[in-house]
Design a protein around this motif. Structure first.
Motif, PDB file in Angstrom:
ATOM      1  N   GLY A 101       0.779  -1.238   0.000  1.00 18.71           N
ATOM      2  CA  GLY A 101       0.000   0.000   0.000  1.00 18.71           C
ATOM      3  C   GLY A 101       0.803   1.275   0.000  1.00 18.71           C
ATOM      4  N   ASN A 102       2.129   1.186  -0.146  1.00 22.71           N
ATOM      5  CA  ASN A 102       2.975   2.383  -0.206  1.00 22.71           C
ATOM      6  C   ASN A 102       3.091   2.821  -1.666  1.00 22.71           C
ATOM      7  OD1 ASN A 102       4.196   2.618   2.711  1.00 22.71           O
ATOM      8  ND2 ASN A 102       4.275   0.442   2.165  1.00 22.71           N
ATOM      9  N   LEU A 103       2.008   3.356  -2.175  1.00 18.47           N
ATOM     10  CA  LEU A 103       1.889   3.539  -3.620  1.00 18.47           C
ATOM     11  C   LEU A 103       2.785   4.646  -4.155  1.00 18.47           C
ATOM     12  CD1 LEU A 103      -1.958   3.086  -4.039  1.00 18.47           C
ATOM     13  CD2 LEU A 103      -0.150   1.373  -4.074  1.00 18.47           C
ATOM     14  N   VAL A 104       2.952   5.724  -3.423  1.00 10.16           N
ATOM     15  CA  VAL A 104       3.820   6.802  -3.897  1.00 10.16           C
ATOM     16  C   VAL A 104       5.266   6.303  -3.970  1.00 10.16           C
ATOM     17  CG1 VAL A 104       4.717   9.091  -3.384  1.00 10.16           C
ATOM     18  CG2 VAL A 104       2.281   8.609  -3.061  1.00 10.16           C
ATOM     19  N   GLU A 105       5.699   5.568  -2.953  1.00 12.16           N
ATOM     20  CA  GLU A 105       7.045   4.993  -2.974  1.00 12.16           C
ATOM     21  C   GLU A 105       7.196   4.038  -4.149  1.00 12.16           C
ATOM     22  OE1 GLU A 105      10.188   2.636  -0.026  1.00 12.16           O
ATOM     23  OE2 GLU A 105       8.033   2.650   0.460  1.00 12.16           O
ATOM     24  N   ALA A 106       6.152   3.232  -4.395  1.00  7.72           N
ATOM     25  CA  ALA A 106       6.188   2.293  -5.520  1.00  7.72           C
ATOM     26  C   ALA A 106       6.303   3.038  -6.839  1.00  7.72           C
ATOM     27  CB  ALA A 106       4.930   1.426  -5.512  1.00  7.72           C
ATOM     28  N   ARG A 107       5.506   4.080  -7.013  1.00  5.74           N
ATOM     29  CA  ARG A 107       5.538   4.848  -8.261  1.00  5.74           C
ATOM     30  C   ARG A 107       6.917   5.463  -8.491  1.00  5.74           C
ATOM     31  NH1 ARG A 107       2.449  10.139  -7.635  1.00  5.74           N
ATOM     32  NH2 ARG A 107       4.421  10.539  -6.547  1.00  5.74           N
ATOM     33  N   ASP A 108       7.499   6.025  -7.444  1.00  7.21           N
ATOM     34  CA  ASP A 108       8.793   6.686  -7.582  1.00  7.21           C
ATOM     35  C   ASP A 108       9.903   5.680  -7.897  1.00  7.21           C
ATOM     36  OD1 ASP A 108       7.467   9.030  -7.061  1.00  7.21           O
ATOM     37  OD2 ASP A 108       8.158   9.205  -4.984  1.00  7.21           O
ATOM     38  N   ALA A 109       9.860   4.521  -7.248  1.00  6.11           N
ATOM     39  CA  ALA A 109      10.882   3.497  -7.506  1.00  6.11           C
ATOM     40  C   ALA A 109      10.797   3.005  -8.946  1.00  6.11           C
ATOM     41  CB  ALA A 109      10.713   2.332  -6.532  1.00  6.11           C
ATOM     42  N   LEU A 110       9.593   2.819  -9.436  1.00  8.88           N
ATOM     43  CA  LEU A 110       9.426   2.350 -10.815  1.00  8.88           C
ATOM     44  C   LEU A 110       9.854   3.413 -11.816  1.00  8.88           C
ATOM     45  CD1 LEU A 110       6.022   0.571 -10.232  1.00  8.88           C
ATOM     46  CD2 LEU A 110       8.206  -0.551 -10.707  1.00  8.88           C
ATOM     47  N   ALA A 111       9.608   4.675 -11.486  1.00  5.71           N
ATOM     48  CA  ALA A 111      10.073   5.758 -12.355  1.00  5.71           C
ATOM     49  C   ALA A 111      11.605   5.760 -12.426  1.00  5.71           C
ATOM     50  CB  ALA A 111       9.555   7.102 -11.853  1.00  5.71           C
ATOM     51  N   GLU A 112      12.256   5.487 -11.290  1.00  2.84           N
ATOM     52  CA  GLU A 112      13.720   5.389 -11.291  1.00  2.84           C
ATOM     53  C   GLU A 112      14.183   4.235 -12.164  1.00  2.84           C
ATOM     54  OE1 GLU A 112      16.057   6.118  -7.551  1.00  2.84           O
ATOM     55  OE2 GLU A 112      14.077   5.865  -6.644  1.00  2.84           O
ATOM     56  N   ALA A 113      13.481   3.096 -12.061  1.00  4.39           N
ATOM     57  CA  ALA A 113      13.853   1.939 -12.886  1.00  4.39           C
ATOM     58  C   ALA A 113      13.730   2.273 -14.370  1.00  4.39           C
ATOM     59  CB  ALA A 113      12.963   0.748 -12.528  1.00  4.39           C
ATOM     60  N   LEU A 114      12.675   2.976 -14.742  1.00  2.00           N
ATOM     61  CA  LEU A 114      12.484   3.340 -16.148  1.00  2.00           C
ATOM     62  C   LEU A 114      13.584   4.294 -16.618  1.00  2.00           C
ATOM     63  CD1 LEU A 114       8.617   3.836 -16.243  1.00  2.00           C
ATOM     64  CD2 LEU A 114       9.928   1.970 -17.258  1.00  2.00           C
ATOM     65  N   ALA A 115      13.983   5.220 -15.759  1.00  4.57           N
ATOM     66  CA  ALA A 115      15.057   6.142 -16.124  1.00  4.57           C
ATOM     67  C   ALA A 115      16.360   5.381 -16.373  1.00  4.57           C
ATOM     68  CB  ALA A 115      15.237   7.182 -15.025  1.00  4.57           C
ATOM     69  N   ARG A 116      16.618   4.360 -15.575  1.00  5.15           N
ATOM     70  CA  ARG A 116      17.839   3.570 -15.768  1.00  5.15           C
ATOM     71  C   ARG A 116      17.763   2.742 -17.053  1.00  5.15           C
ATOM     72  NH1 ARG A 116      21.352   2.404 -11.369  1.00  5.15           N
ATOM     73  NH2 ARG A 116      21.164   4.068  -9.855  1.00  5.15           N
ATOM     74  N   ILE A 117      16.597   2.255 -17.379  1.00  4.36           N
ATOM     75  CA  ILE A 117      16.442   1.525 -18.635  1.00  4.36           C
ATOM     76  C   ILE A 117      16.732   2.445 -19.815  1.00  4.36           C
ATOM     77  CG2 ILE A 117      14.750   0.390 -20.128  1.00  4.36           C
ATOM     78  CD1 ILE A 117      13.454  -0.743 -17.597  1.00  4.36           C
ATOM     79  N   ASP A 118      16.264   3.676 -19.727  1.00  9.33           N
ATOM     80  CA  ASP A 118      16.529   4.648 -20.794  1.00  9.33           C
ATOM     81  C   ASP A 118      18.029   4.901 -20.961  1.00  9.33           C
ATOM     82  OD1 ASP A 118      13.894   4.935 -21.436  1.00  9.33           O
ATOM     83  OD2 ASP A 118      13.584   6.731 -20.220  1.00  9.33           O
ATOM     84  N   ARG A 119      18.761   4.864 -19.846  1.00  8.27           N
ATOM     85  CA  ARG A 119      20.202   5.143 -19.901  1.00  8.27           C
ATOM     86  C   ARG A 119      20.999   3.944 -20.404  1.00  8.27           C
ATOM     87  NH1 ARG A 119      21.497   6.956 -14.006  1.00  8.27           N
ATOM     88  NH2 ARG A 119      23.653   6.830 -14.797  1.00  8.27           N
ATOM     89  N   ARG A 120      20.518   2.741 -20.152  1.00 11.83           N
ATOM     90  CA  ARG A 120      21.237   1.543 -20.589  1.00 11.83           C
ATOM     91  C   ARG A 120      20.291   0.547 -21.248  1.00 11.83           C
ATOM     92  NH1 ARG A 120      26.246   0.319 -18.438  1.00 11.83           N
ATOM     93  NH2 ARG A 120      26.134  -1.448 -19.844  1.00 11.83           N
ATOM     94  N   PRO A 121      19.644   0.928 -22.353  1.00 11.66           N
ATOM     95  CA  PRO A 121      18.678   0.013 -22.967  1.00 11.66           C
ATOM     96  C   PRO A 121      19.314  -1.265 -23.484  1.00 11.66           C
ATOM     97  CG  PRO A 121      19.140   1.868 -24.413  1.00 11.66           C
ATOM     98  CD  PRO A 121      19.780   2.183 -23.094  1.00 11.66           C
ATOM     99  N   ASP A 122      20.600  -1.222 -23.809  1.00 14.77           N
ATOM    100  CA  ASP A 122      21.247  -2.413 -24.339  1.00 14.77           C
ATOM    101  C   ASP A 122      21.254  -3.558 -23.344  1.00 14.77           C
ATOM    102  OD1 ASP A 122      23.051  -0.447 -23.077  1.00 14.77           O
ATOM    103  OD2 ASP A 122      24.569  -2.005 -23.303  1.00 14.77           O
TER     104      ASP A 122
END
Length: 953
Positions: A622-643
Motif C-alpha cells: 500500500g505504499n503507492l507513492v514509494e512504488a511509483r517513484d521506484a518504478l520511475a527510477e527503474a524506467l530512467a535507468r532503462i533509458d540510460r542503458r537500454p542495451d
C-alpha cells in the motif's frame, strides 16, 4: 537455346555450383565486349551453364550499383514463385497474406496473420521465389529448433517455419514496424552518443546469439530496424546462420543468396569462403558502426571476380573514422578512442579483433562513460587524461590536477598499486574470456563437417551440442576454475531457456560446488554461485530449497565483514521476491535495502531489478507513492542503458500501470499497461508477454471492461495450459489460467469460467495461501453463479481459514464474495453487518473510484435487506458522484448496476410505472457494459422488468 542443356539450379550439387562460380569469375575478368563471344565458345561439360551465365552477366550493371538483390534475374530451371504468384488474401500454410512489404532477389516478405484463429498476431512471412525441395525444408525445421533458444528483446522472434500445400517453404517472423538503423539516425540527425547507444543494443542482441551458438553472418543496416520507441530489432537469423557443420561448407542456397547479399559488410574470411566464427559478426558490426558514426563506409568493394574481391578486402586499409567524417564536431569526437575501437574491430585477421562481441561493446561503453578504452595503448598520461575528462568539476574544485603534476611519492605508490591490481584483474578476465570463447567454439568445431559422417553432424540438435559441452567442462577446463564457473552459469541459463530444468539445476549445482571447493565456502564466488542456484530453484517452483540457500548466502556475506555491495543487492532483491506473499513487510524492508544499493550503482539489470522489486513490494503493502517513484527510477535507468535492461521494460511498465490504477489514475493505468503488453508482444519471452497480459486483463476486469480483457486473458491462459503442468514458472501459469476464469465469470459465462478455475486449482501450489485464498473466493463466486451454494460455502470456509484476520486488498476480495454468498442464501443481514464491520483502511489506495465501488456494494446490500428507499438514495448518490469522476469511462458496470438497483427499489416500493423506464435503461446499460445476455445481472434485470410490465397500469 536447347532447353535440355540447362541444368535446374535446384538440382545442382556442390561441384556444379563451384563450376558455375569459376566460369562466372572467368567471364567477369573479360572486358564486357568480349563476353558474348566467350559464352558462345563454351562447349562440353560447360555448355549446360551457358544460359545461367548469360542471365547473371546481364545483371552486371546492377551488381555494380549494389542493387543486385533488388531484382535477381529469372534463372533457368528454377520453379519460380515470383511476380504476382502471391496475392493479398492468399493462404500460405496457416497464414493469410495481407500485403507485400518487401522483395529481394531470393524472395518476398509479406505482412500476414494467422488464419486458423489460434493466435491473433501479425507476422512478417518470408516466401522464397524458388521451390527448393526437401533439403531446404529440412533446414528450416532444424533452424527453427535452434533459433527457439534466441530470447532477446532486440531480436525479431521466429514464430514458425514450414511448407505450404504447394511445397513452398516459409518463415513466419515477428513483424517489426521500423526504419533501417542508418535511415533512422540520418533522418533524426542523431548525435554520436545516441548512435553508439543504438549500436550497443545491436551488440547485446548479437552477443546473446553468440552465447547460444548462433552466428548472424549478415549484419547490415537493412537487417537492423529501429522502432518509433528507439528500440533496435535485429532481423534475419533465419537462413544459413548457424555455427555448426555449415561453418566449413556452404549450401547451394547460401551460395546463391549469401555472397551478393553481404559484400559491403562482409568480413575478409567470409569473402574468402573460410570457416566463420563470432569474429565475422564483430567485423560486420564494425562496418555498420563506421558507417553510422562517419556517414561513409570504410571502403567500397569493386564488383569484380572473386579473386579481385579477395584482393580488395585483404589489401584495402580502412581510413581512420575521424578522417572520413565530414563534420568538424564529429571528427573531434571520433578522434582517438573511437578511431582505435573501430580500427581494432576492423582488423583483417580475426584473432586481432575483439575476442567477443561483449568486449567490443564494453569498449564502446567505456568511450561513452569517459573511461580508458582497451583498444588504445595504456599509459599513465592516458589514464590521467580520462580521469580528468570524467571528473572535470572535481578536478577543478579540488586541485587534483596540481597534485597529479606534483607527482608526490604517495600518489605514485598508489598509482602503481592500482595499476598492478587492474593489470592482474584484466589478465584474469582476459584469460577467462579467452578460455570460455575457445571452449564454446571447440564444441562446434568438433561437430564440423570434417568428420566421417558430416550429414549426421549437421543434424545435431542444440540440446545435443549443449550436452556435449556440459560433459566436457570439468575435464577440459580443470586448470581454469574461473572459466569453469562462467560456463556452468552460461550453459545452465541456456538449458533453462530450453525448459530443460533438471540439466540447468545440475549445472548450477556443479558451479556452486566448484566455487565452494576452489575459492572457499565463504568466498564471494561461492556466495554468488549459491544465489544463482537459489534463483533457479525459485523459478522452477522449489521455493523452500531456494529460501534456505539464500539465507545461507545472506549469513555468509555478513560473516565476510565488509560486504560486497552487488552481492548484497542481489541477495536482498531475491529475498524480497520470496517474502512478497508470505511476509510483505519483510519483503519491503529487503527491497528498500537493495534499492538503496542500486541507486549507488550504474544502470544494469541488477540495479533495475532491485528498483522494480521495490516497486512491487511497496505496491503490495500500500505504499503507492514509494512504488511509483521506484518504478520511475527503474524506467530512467532503462533509458540510460537500454542495451542491457530493455528486456525488463514490459514488466516494469506493467507494475507501474497497476500502481497508477490503485492511485486512481485509470487513464494512465490503461495506457501504461497497454504499452507494456504491446512491447512484450514484440519481444520473444512468453512469460513476460503473458504477465503483461495478465496485469492488463486484471485491470480491465476490475474496472468494468471484461469484454476488452478477453483477448489478453485468453492468450495468457492458452500459453499457461500448454505447459502441461511444468512448474518452471512457479505459480505464474496457474494464476494466469485462474485469472482468465475470472474474466469469463465477470463477463457472465460462469460455466466456461469454472473449467478454467478447476484447471488452475489443480496447478496452484498449496504453499501460497495469499494467492490461494482469493482464488478460492473466485471459485466460490462461480459456484454461486451456477446455483451450487453448498460448494461455494466449502470454498469460502477454506478461503477464510487461509486469510485469517489480516486486512489487505486480498482479504477484502474474499470477504466481498462471502457477502454475496450470504445474500444468495437469504442472510443479507449478515452480509450488511459484515460490510459495516470491515470498512477498508484509509490509505493511498482510497481513491474516488474505490470509494465509489464500495458505495455501490452498500446500495446493493440495502436493497437485499429490504430497505428500498435507502437503496434508491444510495444508488442515486453513486450515479451523481460518477458525474464528478475525472475518467467516467471506467465505471460503465457500476452505472448499469446502480441503475438496476434504482429500478428494483422503485418496484419494491410499489411504483412499477416509475420502475419500468429505469429498468429498461438498466437492461440497455448491462448489454453495453458486458456485451452478454446470459449474465446473472442481466437475468435479474429481465425478471424485474417483466414484473414491472405486469404491474404497470
Amino acid at each position: 537455346m536447347d532447353g535440355t542443356l540447362v541444368m535446374p539450379l535446384a538440382a545442382m550439387r556442390a561441384q556444379d555450383w563451384a563450376a558455375l562460380s569459376d566460369l562466372l569469375d572467368q567471364a567477369l575478368d573479360l572486358p564486357p565486349a568480349e563476353r558474348e563471344a566467350w559464352l558462345n565458345a563454351l562447349d562440353g561439360e560447360h555448355l549446360i551453364h551457358r544460359e545461367a551465365l548469360q542471365a547473371l552477366l546481364a545483371t552486371q550493371a546492377e551488381i555494380e550499383t549494389g542493387d543486385f538483390l533488388a531484382e535477381l534475374p529469372a534463372l533457368p530451371g528454377v520453379a519460380s514463385e515470383a511476380g504476382d504468384a502471391h496475392a493479398g488474401g492468399q493462404l500460405v500454410g496457416a497464414y493469410r497474406l495481407i500485403e507485400r512489404i518487401g522483395r529481394g532477389g531470393m524472395g518476398e516478405v509479406w505482412l500476414a496473420e494467422r488464419a486458423d484463429g489460434t493466435v491473433k498476431r501479425q507476422v512478417a512471412l518470408k516466401l522464397p521465389h524458388a521451390v527448393w525441395g526437401d533439403a531446404f525444408t529440412e533446414r528450416l525445421v532444424r533452424e527453427r529448433e535452434i533459433l527457439a533458444a534466441l530470447d532477446h528483446a532486440h531480436i525479431a522472434r521466429l514464430y514458425d517455419a514450414g511448407v505450404d500445400a504447394h511445397g513452398r517453404p516459409f518463415l513466419a517472423m515477428a513483424y517489426v514496424a521500423g526504419q533501417p538503423i542508418d535511415v533512422y539516425c540520418r533522418e533524426r540527425a542523431l548525435p554520436l552518443r545516441s548512435r553508439v547507444a543504438l549500436l550497443l543494443q545491436v551488440a547485446a542482441a548479437v552477443a546473446h546469439a553468440h552465447a547460444r551458438l548462433v552466428v548472424h553472418r549478415d549484419l547490415k543496416p537493412g537487417n537492423i530496424l529501429v522502432g518509433a520507441d528507439g528500440n533496435v530489432v535485429l532481423l534475419d537469423f533465419g537462413i544459413a546462420k548457424l555455427l555448426d557443420g555449415d561453418q566449413t561448407r556452404d549450401t547451394a542456397l547460401t551460395a546463391v543468396s549469401g555472397r551478393a547479399l553481404t559484400l559491403d559488410y562482409a568480413s575478409p574470411e567470409q569473402i574468402r569462403g573460410e570457416p566463420l566464427g563470432t569474429a565475422s559478426d564483430i567485423y560486420s558490426l564494425a562496418v555498420v558502426a563506421y558507417e553510422l558514426l562517419t556517414g561513409g563506409r570504410p571502403y567500397r568493394l569493386a564488383r569484380g571476380s572473386a579473386a579481385e574481391l579477395e584482393e580488395a578486402i585483404a589489401s584495402a586499409q580502412a581510413p581512420r573514422a575521424s578522417d572520413t567524417a565530414t563534420d568538424a564536431s564529429t571528427r573531434r569526437q571520433l578522434r582517438g578512442d573511437l578511431d582505435a575501437i573501430l580500427n581494432k574491430a576492423l582488423k583483417k585477421r580475426p584473432e586481432e579483433r575483439y575476442p567477443t562481441m561483449d568486449a567490443f561493446a564494453a569498449d564502446l561503453r567505456r568511450w561513452r562513460d569517459g573511461e580508458p578504452v582497451q583498444a588504445r595503448p595504456d599509459s599513465a598520461g592516458y589514464r590521467m587524461a580520462k580521469f580528468i575528462g570524467r571528473h572535470r568539476l572535481q578536478v577543478a574544485a579540488g586541485g587534483v590536477v596540481m597534485l597529479a603534476l606534483a607527482g608526490g611519492a604517495s600518489v605514485a605508490l598508489w598509482q602503481a598499486h592500482e595499476a598492478r591490481l587492474a593489470a592482474t584483474q584484466a589478465r584474469t578476465e582476459a584469460a577467462t574470456a579467452k578460455a570460455v570463447q575457445g571452449f564454446m567454439e571447440s564444441v562446434f568445431i568438433s561437430n564440423s563437417a570434417n568428420q566421417p559422417d558430416p550429414e549426421r553432424a549437421r543434424a545435431t540438435t542444440a540440446r545435443e551440442l549443449l550436452d556435449r559441452g556440459a560433459e566436457r567442462i570439468e575435464k577440459d577446463l580443470a586448470q581454469a576454475p574461473e572459466a569453469q564457473l562462467r560456463l556452468y552459469e552460461l550453459l545452465g541459463e541456456m538449458y533453462f531457456h530450453m525448459a530443460l530444468n533438471d540439466r540447468s539445476l545440475a549445472l548450477r549445482r556443479s558451479g556452486a560446488a566448484l566455487a565452494a571447493r576452489h575459492f572457499g565456502a565463504g568466498s564471494l564466488e561461492a556466495i554468488n554461485a549459491s544465489v544463482s542456484l537459489a534463483k533457479t530453484l525459485a523459478e522452477v517452483g522449489d521455493r523452500e530449497a531456494s529460501l534456505k540457500l539464500l539465507l545461507q548466502a545472506d549469513e555468509a556475506l555478513r560473516a565476510r565483514g565488509q560486504e560486497d555491495a552487488l552481492a548484497r543487492m542481489e541477495i536482498d532483491t531475491t529475498l524480497a521476491y520470496h517474502y512478497f506473499n508470505s511476509d510483505p513487510p519483510q519483503g519491503l524492508a529487503r527491497a528498500r535495502r537493495a534499492a538503496a544499493i542500486a541507486r549507488q550503482q550504474p544502470p544494469s539489470q541488477g540495479s533495475v531489478g532491485a528498483l522494480h522489486m521495490l516497486g512491487e513490494a511497496a505496491n503490495a503493502t500500500g505504499n503507492l507513492v514509494e512504488a511509483r517513484d521506484a518504478l520511475a527510477e527503474a524506467l530512467a535507468r532503462i533509458d540510460r542503458r537500454p542495451d542491457e535492461t530493455v528486456a525488463v521494460l514490459p514488466l516494469v511498465l506493467s507494475t507501474l500501470g497497476d500502481v497508477y490504477a490503485r492511485l486512481g489514475q485509470l487513464g494512465d493505468a490503461r495506457a501504461t499497461l497497454s504499452r507494456a503488453y504491446d512491447l512484450a508482444q514484440r519481444g520473444s519471452d512468453p512469460y513476460t508477454l503473458h504477465i503483461a497480459g495478465l496485469k492488463l486483463s486484471r485491470f480491465l476486469v476490475a474496472n468494468g471492461r471484461a469484454r476488452d480483457a478477453i483477448e489478453s486473458g485468453r492468450a495468457a491462459a492458452a500459453w499457461a495450459q500448454s505447459l502441461k503442468g511444468d512448474h518452471e514458472f512457479g505459480a505464474g501459469p496457474a494464476v494466469m489460467i485462474g485469472s482468465y476464469g475470472r474474466v469469463l465469470l465477470v463477463y457472465g459465462d460462469a460455466r466456461r469460467a469454472l473449467g478454467y478455475l478447476d484447471d488452475a486449482r489443480q496447478r496452484l501450489p498449496a504453499a501460497l495461501p495469499d494467492v490461494l485464498g482469493p482464488f478460492l473466493a473466485t471459485h466460490a463466486e462461480a459456484m454461486l453463479a451456477l446455483g451450487r451454494t453448498a460448494d461455494a460455502a466449502a470454498d469460502l470456509d477454506q478461503a477464510a481459514a487461509l486469510i485469517g484476520d489480516r486486512v489487505d486488498r486480498n482479504t477484502e476480495s474474499v470477504r466481498a464474495v462471502r457477502r454475496r454468498y450470504w445474500v444468495a442464501v437469504g442472510k443479507a443481514q449478515d452480509a450488511l453487518a459484515d460490510f459495516e464491520a470491515h470498512a477498508p483502511q484509509v490509505d493511498q489506495a482510497s481513491t474516488p473510484f474505490t470509494r465509489l465501488r464500495r458505495q455501490a456494494e452498500q446500495a446493493t446490500l440495502l436493497l437485499a435487506v429490504g430497505r428500498p428507499a435507502e437503496a434508491h438514495a444510495a444508488a442515486s448518490a453513486v450515479l451523481a458522484a460518477m458525474g464528478q469522476l475525472p475518467e467516467q469511462g471506467f465505471s460503465d458496470d457500476v452505472q448499469a448496476r446502480m441503475t438496476a438497483v434504482q429500478g428494483q427499489a422503485l418496484l419494491s416500493q410499489g411504483r412499477p410505472a416509475d420502475a419500468l423506464p429505469v429498468l429498461q435503461q438498466a437492461l440497455a446499460l448491462h448489454r453495453a457494459a458486458f456485451d452478454a445476455d446470459h449474465s446473472p445481472e442481466v437475468a435479474a434485470v429481465r425478471a424485474a422488468l417483466a414484473t414491472a410490465q405486469r404491474r404497470a397500469p
